[in-house]
Design a protein around this motif. Structure first.
Motif, PDB file in Angstrom:
ATOM      1  N   ASN A 123       0.857  -1.177   0.000  1.00  0.00           N
ATOM      2  CA  ASN A 123       0.000   0.000   0.000  1.00  0.00           C
ATOM      3  C   ASN A 123       0.895   1.230   0.000  1.00  0.00           C
ATOM      4  OD1 ASN A 123      -2.384  -1.477   0.157  1.00  0.00           O
ATOM      5  ND2 ASN A 123      -2.327  -1.535   2.381  1.00  0.00           N
ATOM      6  N   ILE A 124       0.341   2.356  -0.430  1.00  0.00           N
ATOM      7  CA  ILE A 124       1.105   3.601  -0.389  1.00  0.00           C
ATOM      8  C   ILE A 124       0.367   4.600   0.494  1.00  0.00           C
ATOM      9  CG2 ILE A 124       2.182   3.256  -2.650  1.00  0.00           C
ATOM     10  CD1 ILE A 124       0.194   5.347  -3.735  1.00  0.00           C
ATOM     11  N   PHE A 125       1.127   5.534   1.044  1.00  0.00           N
ATOM     12  CA  PHE A 125       0.527   6.579   1.857  1.00  0.00           C
ATOM     13  C   PHE A 125      -0.101   7.620   0.938  1.00  0.00           C
ATOM     14  CE2 PHE A 125       4.074   5.002   4.542  1.00  0.00           C
ATOM     15  CZ  PHE A 125       3.307   4.487   5.579  1.00  0.00           C
ATOM     16  N   GLU A 126      -1.082   8.331   1.451  1.00  0.00           N
ATOM     17  CA  GLU A 126      -1.720   9.396   0.677  1.00  0.00           C
ATOM     18  C   GLU A 126      -0.710  10.515   0.450  1.00  0.00           C
ATOM     19  OE1 GLU A 126      -5.414  12.523   1.030  1.00  0.00           O
ATOM     20  OE2 GLU A 126      -5.523  10.636   2.145  1.00  0.00           O
ATOM     21  N   VAL A 127      -0.614  10.959  -0.786  1.00  0.00           N
ATOM     22  CA  VAL A 127       0.374  11.969  -1.177  1.00  0.00           C
ATOM     23  C   VAL A 127      -0.317  13.302  -1.401  1.00  0.00           C
ATOM     24  CG1 VAL A 127       2.049  12.637  -2.957  1.00  0.00           C
ATOM     25  CG2 VAL A 127       1.880  10.241  -2.225  1.00  0.00           C
ATOM     26  N   LYS A 128       0.263  14.359  -0.837  1.00  0.00           N
ATOM     27  CA  LYS A 128      -0.186  15.717  -1.131  1.00  0.00           C
ATOM     28  C   LYS A 128       0.700  16.229  -2.256  1.00  0.00           C
ATOM     29  CE  LYS A 128      -0.960  20.376   0.606  1.00  0.00           C
ATOM     30  NZ  LYS A 128      -0.653  20.973  -0.637  1.00  0.00           N
ATOM     31  N   LYS A 129       0.102  16.365  -3.422  1.00  0.00           N
ATOM     32  CA  LYS A 129       0.844  16.825  -4.597  1.00  0.00           C
ATOM     33  C   LYS A 129       0.930  18.339  -4.585  1.00  0.00           C
ATOM     34  CE  LYS A 129      -0.445  12.924  -7.484  1.00  0.00           C
ATOM     35  NZ  LYS A 129      -1.052  12.486  -8.743  1.00  0.00           N
ATOM     36  N   PRO A 130       1.858  18.897  -5.364  1.00  0.00           N
ATOM     37  CA  PRO A 130       1.946  20.359  -5.475  1.00  0.00           C
ATOM     38  C   PRO A 130       0.637  20.933  -6.021  1.00  0.00           C
ATOM     39  CG  PRO A 130       3.818  19.298  -6.553  1.00  0.00           C
ATOM     40  CD  PRO A 130       2.860  18.214  -6.190  1.00  0.00           C
ATOM     41  N   ASP A 131       0.353  22.168  -5.661  1.00  0.00           N
ATOM     42  CA  ASP A 131      -0.871  22.818  -6.135  1.00  0.00           C
ATOM     43  C   ASP A 131      -0.884  22.979  -7.650  1.00  0.00           C
ATOM     44  OD1 ASP A 131      -1.914  22.975  -3.574  1.00  0.00           O
ATOM     45  OD2 ASP A 131      -1.096  24.984  -3.216  1.00  0.00           O
TER      46      ASP A 131
ATOM     47  N   LYS B 169       6.869   8.641 -10.107  1.00  0.00           N
ATOM     48  CA  LYS B 169       6.026   8.379 -11.275  1.00  0.00           C
ATOM     49  C   LYS B 169       5.173   9.605 -11.611  1.00  0.00           C
ATOM     50  CE  LYS B 169       2.629   5.083 -12.967  1.00  0.00           C
ATOM     51  NZ  LYS B 169       1.742   3.987 -12.591  1.00  0.00           N
ATOM     52  N   SER B 170       4.560  10.180 -10.598  1.00  0.00           N
ATOM     53  CA  SER B 170       3.724  11.369 -10.793  1.00  0.00           C
ATOM     54  C   SER B 170       4.553  12.536 -11.329  1.00  0.00           C
ATOM     55  CB  SER B 170       3.065  11.743  -9.469  1.00  0.00           C
ATOM     56  OG  SER B 170       2.286  12.893  -9.611  1.00  0.00           O
ATOM     57  N   TYR B 171       5.729  12.741 -10.751  1.00  0.00           N
ATOM     58  CA  TYR B 171       6.594  13.841 -11.194  1.00  0.00           C
ATOM     59  C   TYR B 171       7.012  13.635 -12.653  1.00  0.00           C
ATOM     60  CZ  TYR B 171      10.335  17.233 -11.414  1.00  0.00           C
ATOM     61  OH  TYR B 171      11.129  18.298 -11.779  1.00  0.00           O
ATOM     62  N   HIS B 172       7.398  12.408 -12.989  1.00  0.00           N
ATOM     63  CA  HIS B 172       7.850  12.152 -14.363  1.00  0.00           C
ATOM     64  C   HIS B 172       6.709  12.312 -15.360  1.00  0.00           C
ATOM     65  CE1 HIS B 172      10.659  10.878 -17.402  1.00  0.00           C
ATOM     66  NE2 HIS B 172       9.724  10.076 -17.879  1.00  0.00           N
ATOM     67  N   GLU B 173       5.507  11.947 -14.979  1.00  0.00           N
ATOM     68  CA  GLU B 173       4.354  12.155 -15.873  1.00  0.00           C
ATOM     69  C   GLU B 173       4.148  13.641 -16.149  1.00  0.00           C
ATOM     70  OE1 GLU B 173       1.239  10.048 -13.853  1.00  0.00           O
ATOM     71  OE2 GLU B 173       1.914   8.105 -14.632  1.00  0.00           O
ATOM     72  N   ALA B 174       4.438  14.491 -15.165  1.00  0.00           N
ATOM     73  CA  ALA B 174       4.308  15.941 -15.340  1.00  0.00           C
ATOM     74  C   ALA B 174       5.528  16.550 -16.026  1.00  0.00           C
ATOM     75  CB  ALA B 174       4.086  16.620 -13.986  1.00  0.00           C
ATOM     76  N   HIS B 175       6.642  15.816 -16.050  1.00  0.00           N
ATOM     77  CA  HIS B 175       7.903  16.293 -16.636  1.00  0.00           C
ATOM     78  C   HIS B 175       8.498  15.199 -17.531  1.00  0.00           C
ATOM     79  CE1 HIS B 175       7.339  18.550 -12.873  1.00  0.00           C
ATOM     80  NE2 HIS B 175       7.887  19.546 -13.534  1.00  0.00           N
ATOM     81  N   PRO B 176       7.796  14.821 -18.602  1.00  0.00           N
ATOM     82  CA  PRO B 176       8.212  13.658 -19.407  1.00  0.00           C
ATOM     83  C   PRO B 176       9.517  13.837 -20.170  1.00  0.00           C
ATOM     84  CG  PRO B 176       6.427  14.815 -20.491  1.00  0.00           C
ATOM     85  CD  PRO B 176       6.587  15.449 -19.134  1.00  0.00           C
ATOM     86  N   TYR B 177      10.032  15.044 -20.245  1.00  0.00           N
ATOM     87  CA  TYR B 177      11.286  15.265 -20.958  1.00  0.00           C
ATOM     88  C   TYR B 177      12.499  15.209 -20.038  1.00  0.00           C
ATOM     89  CZ  TYR B 177       8.128  16.511 -24.676  1.00  0.00           C
ATOM     90  OH  TYR B 177       7.135  16.456 -25.618  1.00  0.00           O
ATOM     91  N   SER B 178      12.275  14.950 -18.770  1.00  0.00           N
ATOM     92  CA  SER B 178      13.399  14.814 -17.837  1.00  0.00           C
ATOM     93  C   SER B 178      14.348  13.750 -18.365  1.00  0.00           C
ATOM     94  CB  SER B 178      12.897  14.408 -16.453  1.00  0.00           C
ATOM     95  OG  SER B 178      12.159  15.454 -15.861  1.00  0.00           O
ATOM     96  N   ASN B 179      15.653  14.000 -18.180  1.00  0.00           N
ATOM     97  CA  ASN B 179      16.619  13.028 -18.699  1.00  0.00           C
ATOM     98  C   ASN B 179      17.505  12.394 -17.627  1.00  0.00           C
ATOM     99  OD1 ASN B 179      18.547  14.993 -18.172  1.00  0.00           O
ATOM    100  ND2 ASN B 179      18.797  15.577 -20.318  1.00  0.00           N
ATOM    101  N   SER B 180      17.318  12.801 -16.372  1.00  0.00           N
ATOM    102  CA  SER B 180      18.044  12.113 -15.305  1.00  0.00           C
ATOM    103  C   SER B 180      17.410  12.396 -13.951  1.00  0.00           C
ATOM    104  CB  SER B 180      19.527  12.514 -15.281  1.00  0.00           C
ATOM    105  OG  SER B 180      19.676  13.841 -14.824  1.00  0.00           O
ATOM    106  N   TYR B 181      17.637  11.438 -13.049  1.00  0.00           N
ATOM    107  CA  TYR B 181      17.225  11.558 -11.658  1.00  0.00           C
ATOM    108  C   TYR B 181      18.369  11.033 -10.810  1.00  0.00           C
ATOM    109  CZ  TYR B 181      12.482  12.133 -13.437  1.00  0.00           C
ATOM    110  OH  TYR B 181      11.367  12.589 -14.107  1.00  0.00           O
ATOM    111  N   GLU B 182      18.693  11.763  -9.753  1.00  0.00           N
ATOM    112  CA  GLU B 182      19.755  11.331  -8.843  1.00  0.00           C
ATOM    113  C   GLU B 182      19.228  11.338  -7.426  1.00  0.00           C
ATOM    114  OE1 GLU B 182      23.120  13.916  -9.236  1.00  0.00           O
ATOM    115  OE2 GLU B 182      23.309  13.538 -11.375  1.00  0.00           O
TER     116      GLU B 182
END
Length: 155
Positions: free
Chosen positions: A16-24, A90-103
């Protein structure tokens, strides 16, 4: 350059996952969630100085109960926390699909050998192999940092 999927098509959370408060705003970079033990976590995506499409993921606990934001909490919620972190990514990448790296990197425990990756970082990379679409992304471990890099195509 087109956006590419970060996640495997068949990825599903293992807990299960915890409820997430996303950015406005959808393109925002700060997410929050609260665990069953009432700890509040903040996940922030920062842009790399030399690569605007590159992201540094910062994960911290917001609680006066702990000395610093990277404290080891040991509340038995680690797998649900990781599943929640993955859903945030996953949510962040869906909003930023052109991202090319995560660290991201895991803090060391007080008694850990700092000449090798931390236990947390090793857990992060093992987990990432389970959800990252390796046909589009590469995973690497650089000292104590997990790096997800979009593969360069010659199309």
């Amino acid at each position: 350059m087109n956006g590419v999927p970060l996640f495997k098509k068949d990825y599903r959370p293992t807990t299960n996952i915890f409820e997430v408060k996303k950015p406005d705003i959808v393109s925002g970079a700060v997410y929050y969630f609260e665990t069953d033990s009432k700890l509040v976590y903040q996940v922030t995506f920062g842009k790399k100085k030399n690569n605007y499409l590159g992201n540094i993921v910062n994960f911290s606990v917001l609680s006066e109960e702990y000395e610093d934001e990277y404290s080891e909490t040991n509340r038995g919620e680690v797998y649900m926390i990781i599943s929640t972190m993955i859903e945030i990514l996953k949510s962040y990448h869906e909003a930023h699909p052109y991202s090319n790296s995560y660290e991201f990197s895991g803090e060391y425990k007080d008694d850990e050998d700092r000449s090798t990756p931390s236990i947390r970082t090793r857990l992060y990379i093992r987990t990432a192999y389970k959800f990252v679409d390796m046909s589009h992304w590469e995973l690497s471990l650089e000292r104590n940092k997990v790096v997800l890099s979009r593969k360069v195509r010659d199309d």
